[in-house]
Scaffold this motif. Structure first.
Motif, PDB file in Angstrom:
ATOM      1  N   TYR A 291       0.832  -1.204   0.000  1.00 37.53           N
ATOM      2  CA  TYR A 291       0.000   0.000   0.000  1.00 37.53           C
ATOM      3  C   TYR A 291       0.874   1.264   0.000  1.00 37.53           C
ATOM      4  CZ  TYR A 291      -2.816   3.608   2.401  1.00 37.53           C
ATOM      5  OH  TYR A 291      -3.416   4.775   2.772  1.00 37.53           O
ATOM      6  N   GLU A 304      -7.105   3.010  -1.281  1.00 35.50           N
ATOM      7  CA  GLU A 304      -7.882   2.204  -0.341  1.00 35.50           C
ATOM      8  C   GLU A 304      -6.980   1.608   0.746  1.00 35.50           C
ATOM      9  OE1 GLU A 304     -10.987  -1.489  -0.968  1.00 35.50           O
ATOM     10  OE2 GLU A 304      -9.073  -1.561  -2.030  1.00 35.50           O
ATOM     11  N   GLU A 308     -10.435  -0.443   4.933  1.00 40.58           N
ATOM     12  CA  GLU A 308     -11.474  -0.345   3.904  1.00 40.58           C
ATOM     13  C   GLU A 308     -11.553  -1.628   3.083  1.00 40.58           C
ATOM     14  OE1 GLU A 308     -11.141   4.490   3.114  1.00 40.58           O
ATOM     15  OE2 GLU A 308      -9.898   3.096   1.979  1.00 40.58           O
ATOM     16  N   ARG A 309     -10.392  -2.184   2.778  1.00 41.29           N
ATOM     17  CA  ARG A 309     -10.364  -3.402   1.974  1.00 41.29           C
ATOM     18  C   ARG A 309     -11.020  -4.560   2.726  1.00 41.29           C
ATOM     19  NH1 ARG A 309      -4.966  -6.744   0.197  1.00 41.29           N
ATOM     20  NH2 ARG A 309      -5.941  -8.159  -1.267  1.00 41.29           N
ATOM     21  N   GLU A 312     -14.991  -4.462   2.926  1.00 44.65           N
ATOM     22  CA  GLU A 312     -15.774  -4.557   1.685  1.00 44.65           C
ATOM     23  C   GLU A 312     -16.709  -5.767   1.698  1.00 44.65           C
ATOM     24  OE1 GLU A 312     -13.060  -4.778  -1.556  1.00 44.65           O
ATOM     25  OE2 GLU A 312     -12.507  -2.681  -1.428  1.00 44.65           O
ATOM     26  N   HIS A 499     -14.588   7.005  -8.690  1.00 38.25           N
ATOM     27  CA  HIS A 499     -13.501   7.001  -7.712  1.00 38.25           C
ATOM     28  C   HIS A 499     -12.404   7.996  -8.102  1.00 38.25           C
ATOM     29  CE1 HIS A 499     -14.596   2.769  -6.097  1.00 38.25           C
ATOM     30  NE2 HIS A 499     -15.030   3.705  -5.293  1.00 38.25           N
ATOM     31  N   HIS A 504      -9.990   9.031  -5.299  1.00 38.11           N
ATOM     32  CA  HIS A 504      -9.958   7.853  -4.435  1.00 38.11           C
ATOM     33  C   HIS A 504      -9.816   6.641  -5.352  1.00 38.11           C
ATOM     34  CE1 HIS A 504     -11.368   4.650  -1.807  1.00 38.11           C
ATOM     35  NE2 HIS A 504     -11.146   5.450  -0.783  1.00 38.11           N
ATOM     36  N   ARG A 506      -9.140   2.255  -5.651  1.00 38.23           N
ATOM     37  CA  ARG A 506      -9.071   0.962  -4.964  1.00 38.23           C
ATOM     38  C   ARG A 506      -7.692   0.337  -5.164  1.00 38.23           C
ATOM     39  NH1 ARG A 506     -13.757  -3.043  -6.149  1.00 38.23           N
ATOM     40  NH2 ARG A 506     -12.669  -4.084  -4.456  1.00 38.23           N
TER      41      ARG A 506
END
Length: 765
Positions: A291, A304, A308-309, A312, A499, A504, A506
């Motif tokens: 990340y 993300e 958050e992941r 989901e 997104h 934003h 993913r």
């Protein structure tokens, strides 16, 4: 053990410690000398240096004098650094100079040899080693074999020795606590003592207890891909950190810690392991999460997060789309698309200047596609930039004649004019010359924004290009084969556009986004990186791994993980080995399986492995402990009572406890309830926090790779854990426990425990 052997060994140890203390005195003397010399050189330099600029010879003399002083300072600095580093090593060695002794006879030699093995080498005179570094070739004999003939690798090839004695020591503050001889690589008693210790907020080095299979991982220098499948607690992460230390030792002078990178599951884990290499006298390698690796390249977008992941809830169609996006086929689709961009469809943006276009997107496209089709994208882009810079330079003269420039010159103050002439001869004989000089300066300065836009590729539109790629996917991949309808894919495109507009993105999209950008701009990856280590490999997708291989083209890869703990990729992790085999040369790929779990007691390991249905093999190490406890309570209040009682018991056993909840929401609610009852516990809400001593509350996805004395699985009810694909998550949670495991549920216990035999746990009311 006869006292005489212990006494003899203590006598030898006293002699070694005495020489270590002598060496410390000498190292301190060299440090003081280097510091004193450096101060003297600096003082002389200030007093003696006379800068001569009146002639070429004088300038040369000054330059030579400065250079000599710099060299002398550099020599003293190197001497100081070497002595300081040596002193730090000697201080570490003084308390525990070594942990093992081997006696062996080398074929062709007249007599047997005795060597002692420790955290670092120590010699009292050249080539007379009193202690050998655990990473030295001969030290491998200690880890790999028993008594009798043993072979080990040296830089000159394989060497055989006849091992006569293997002796192990437990030494504290220069005193031998225990001595025992063994025929094994590492005696069970030494390993048991190490495993029975309380956990800490920092991982410790395992060099005293490295097992034979772990030693294979540490000393592998031939594989381009080393894949370590290890059950929870099998010591795979610890072994890999020792592997980093070994490589830095083996290739000293050719490999630095900055050429080694470790991708870890979260920042908490980075903090947990950050003392292992310094403890061994090495600098830490580069550490980051995947990340962070991606996020640093898109600072203006929010990638993300792990939380958050994990939170989901994907529909069936979303799962299918993710399967495609995360696949190797999708990685190849991006490559195919980039090849197509060599012919058409590259999207450009206007380059603005003072409210108008300096050059339009259409004109840039014309330049870009004027190059031969055989040009690579990177060469084509470079050629386009060179043409644009030439156009910019040609425009300077015409721009100088425009009204805005004339006005700007007239508006200059005398101070601004003087600043513009700073360091340049002023031509006062002509107003026209002065105007041209000032006009050029103004235009060049104003054109800097255009120059930056060209050099930084701002005329490319990666956002538009990414969306165009997504729209092109149905022409490259047969989506029907994956059970994805045209409508499902259109919805995916719409979500991605929304997104990007919100800045934003993913985690699954950002890998594609950056790989496409790299291909468009000809980025070749970080070629200086030599070794890449990836922990918790089961949570990576084939696309991510292919992108990392692209990003580090010159590196050798060590991948480690447990396919039983795939909490993000779930069942897809099973195909990971197949996918990897297509990315690396099979002849330079090695798979090592670690099936024995050392972290937990036998009772905890036996309990946790039954949670899995067809998990990889897990063997428990024979370390006895209490049975795990299971408690099902009718209400929240009674569950909290049970939790308080368990925490009180763990405290009485001096065991630190991790209460592991499924997600952050559950953990926050529990923290509030415990706080209301006056129970102290630290809530870990993000990966950027540090592990604290005492009781902690942590969500499941942040506990990866960590270990705790005691673990409480909070709210392990059917309501919270009902899906069969959560088995790997539950296995991960339970396998964090070293000495004590407690499961607490409200209402009805999760069916994930149905296969655990009743004899493997104790029911607590």
């Amino acid at each position: 053990m006869p006292g005489s052997i212990k006494e003899q060994e203590q006598q030898h140890l006293d002699g070694v410690v005495s020489k270590i203390k002598d060496a410390q005195v000498e190292a301190k003397r060299r440090i003081n000398t280097a510091e004193s010399d450096e101060t003297g050189i600096r003082n002389n330099f200030q007093n003696d240096l006379r800068i001569k600029t009146d002639s070429y010879t004088g300038m040369m003399e000054t330059a030579i004098s400065v250079r000599q002083q710099q060299q002398m300072l550099a020599e003293r600095q190197n001497s100081w650094q070497h002595a300081t580093s040596q002193l730090a090593t000697l201080k570490r060695l003084q308390k525990t100079p070594y942990f093992a002794r081997i006696d062996f006879h080398e074929l062709g030699e007249p007599k047997s040899e005795t060597i002692y093995i420790g955290l670092a080498s120590f010699s009292d005179k050249p080539d007379h080693f009193l202690v050998y570094d655990w990473r030295a070739p001969i030290s491998s004999v200690y880890y790999d074999g028993g008594i009798g003939e043993v072979t080990y690798q040296t830089p000159d090839g394989e060497q055989a020795v006849d091992v006569k004695l293997k002796r192990q020591f437990q030494i504290e503050d220069s005193k031998i606590k225990t001595v025992f001889d063994t025929e094994e690589a590492v005696g069970d008693q030494m390993l048991l003592d190490a495993l029975s210790e309380q956990s800490d907020t920092k991982m410790k080095s395992i060099v005293t207890t490295i097992q034979k299979e772990q030693n294979q991982i540490i000393r592998d220098t031939k594989s381009d891909l080393l894949f370590v499948q290890g059950s929870a607690g099998s010591g795979k992460t610890a072994a890999v950190l020792q592997r980093v230390a070994y490589l830095l030792y083996r290739y000293r002078g050719h490999l630095t810690a900055g050429q080694v990178i470790l991708f870890s599951p979260n920042q908490l884990f980075n903090d947990y392991i950050d003392q292992v290499l310094p403890e061994l006298g090495e600098h830490n390698m580069v550490q980051m999460t995947y990340y962070q690796f991606l996020g640093r390249r898109v600072p203006n977008m929010k990638v993300e997060t792990l939380t958050e992941r994990f939170a989901e809830n994907e529909s069936t169609s979303q799962k299918r789309i993710n399967d495609v996006i995360n696949s190797l086929a999708f990685f190849k689709a991006v490559t195919t698309y980039s090849n197509h961009l060599g012919k058409e469809d590259m999207i450009f943006r206007n380059i603005p200047f003072r409210g108008k276009n300096f050059i339009s997107a259409e004109q840039i496209s014309e330049i870009y596609y004027s190059f031969n089709e055989n040009y690579r994208l990177s060469n084509r882009l470079q050629g386009t930039k060179e043409r644009l810079i030439k156009q910019l330079n040609r425009r300077i003269t015409s721009e100088m004649k425009t009204k805005w420039v004339e006005q700007a010159v007239q508006d200059l103050s005398q101070e601004q004019i003087n600043d513009m002439y700073a360091g340049e001869a002023k031509e006062s004989d002509s107003d026209d010359k002065e105007f041209k000089f000032l006009a050029r300066k103004i235009v060049v300065k104003e054109f800097q924004s255009v120059r930056n836009a060209i050099m930084k590729n701002r005329f490319l539109s990666i956002n538009s290009q990414f969306v165009h790629f997504l729209r092109s996917v149905p022409q490259i991949i047969n989506l029907e084969k994956y059970g994805i309808s045209r409508e499902d894919w259109q919805e995916k495109i719409k979500q991605s556009i929304d997104h990007i507009k919100d800045r934003h993105v993913r985690l699954s999209d950002i890998s594609t986004y950056l790989y496409l950008y790299d291909l468009m701009t000809g980025k070749k990856g970080e070629r200086a990186m030599r070794y890449v280590f990836i922990d918790e490999i089961q949570d990576y997708t084939p696309f991510q791994l292919a992108y990392l291989k692209f990003s580090f083209p010159k590196a050798r890869f060590t991948l480690l993980g447990d396919l039983n703990q795939a909490i993000f990729t779930k069942e897809n992790s099973k195909t990971l080995l197949e996918e990897l085999s297509t990315m690396f040369d099979k002849d330079k790929t090695r798979v090592i399986q670690l099936t024995k779990s050392y972290r937990s007691t036998q009772q905890i390991t036996d309990f946790t492995k039954h949670i899995l249905t067809n998990g990889e093999a897990v063997d428990s190490f024979a370390r006895e402990g209490a049975l795990p406890t299971v408690s099902v309570q009718p209400s929240m209040d009674q569950a909290l009572d049970r939790l308080e009682a368990q925490l009180a018991f763990n405290d009485s056993e001096r065991e630190t406890t991790a209460i592991i909840g499924k997600n952050l929401e559950d953990c926050r609610a529990l923290a509030d309830q415990l706080n209301g009852r006056g129970v102290k516990a630290t809530l870990i809400q993000s990966e950027n926090q540090r592990l604290a001593p005492g009781t902690i509350i942590v969500p499941s996805y942040l506990a990866k790779g960590l270990e705790f004395d005691a673990v409480v699985v909070w709210e392990a009810s059917k309501v919270t854990y009902h899906d069969d694909d959560e088995r790997q998550l539950m296995y991960t949670i339970c396998s964090r426990a070293m000495h004590q495991l407690s499961v607490i549920a409200i209402g009805e216990l999760s069916p994930l425990f149905d296969q655990v035999p009743e004899k493997d746990y104790e029911i607590v009311k």
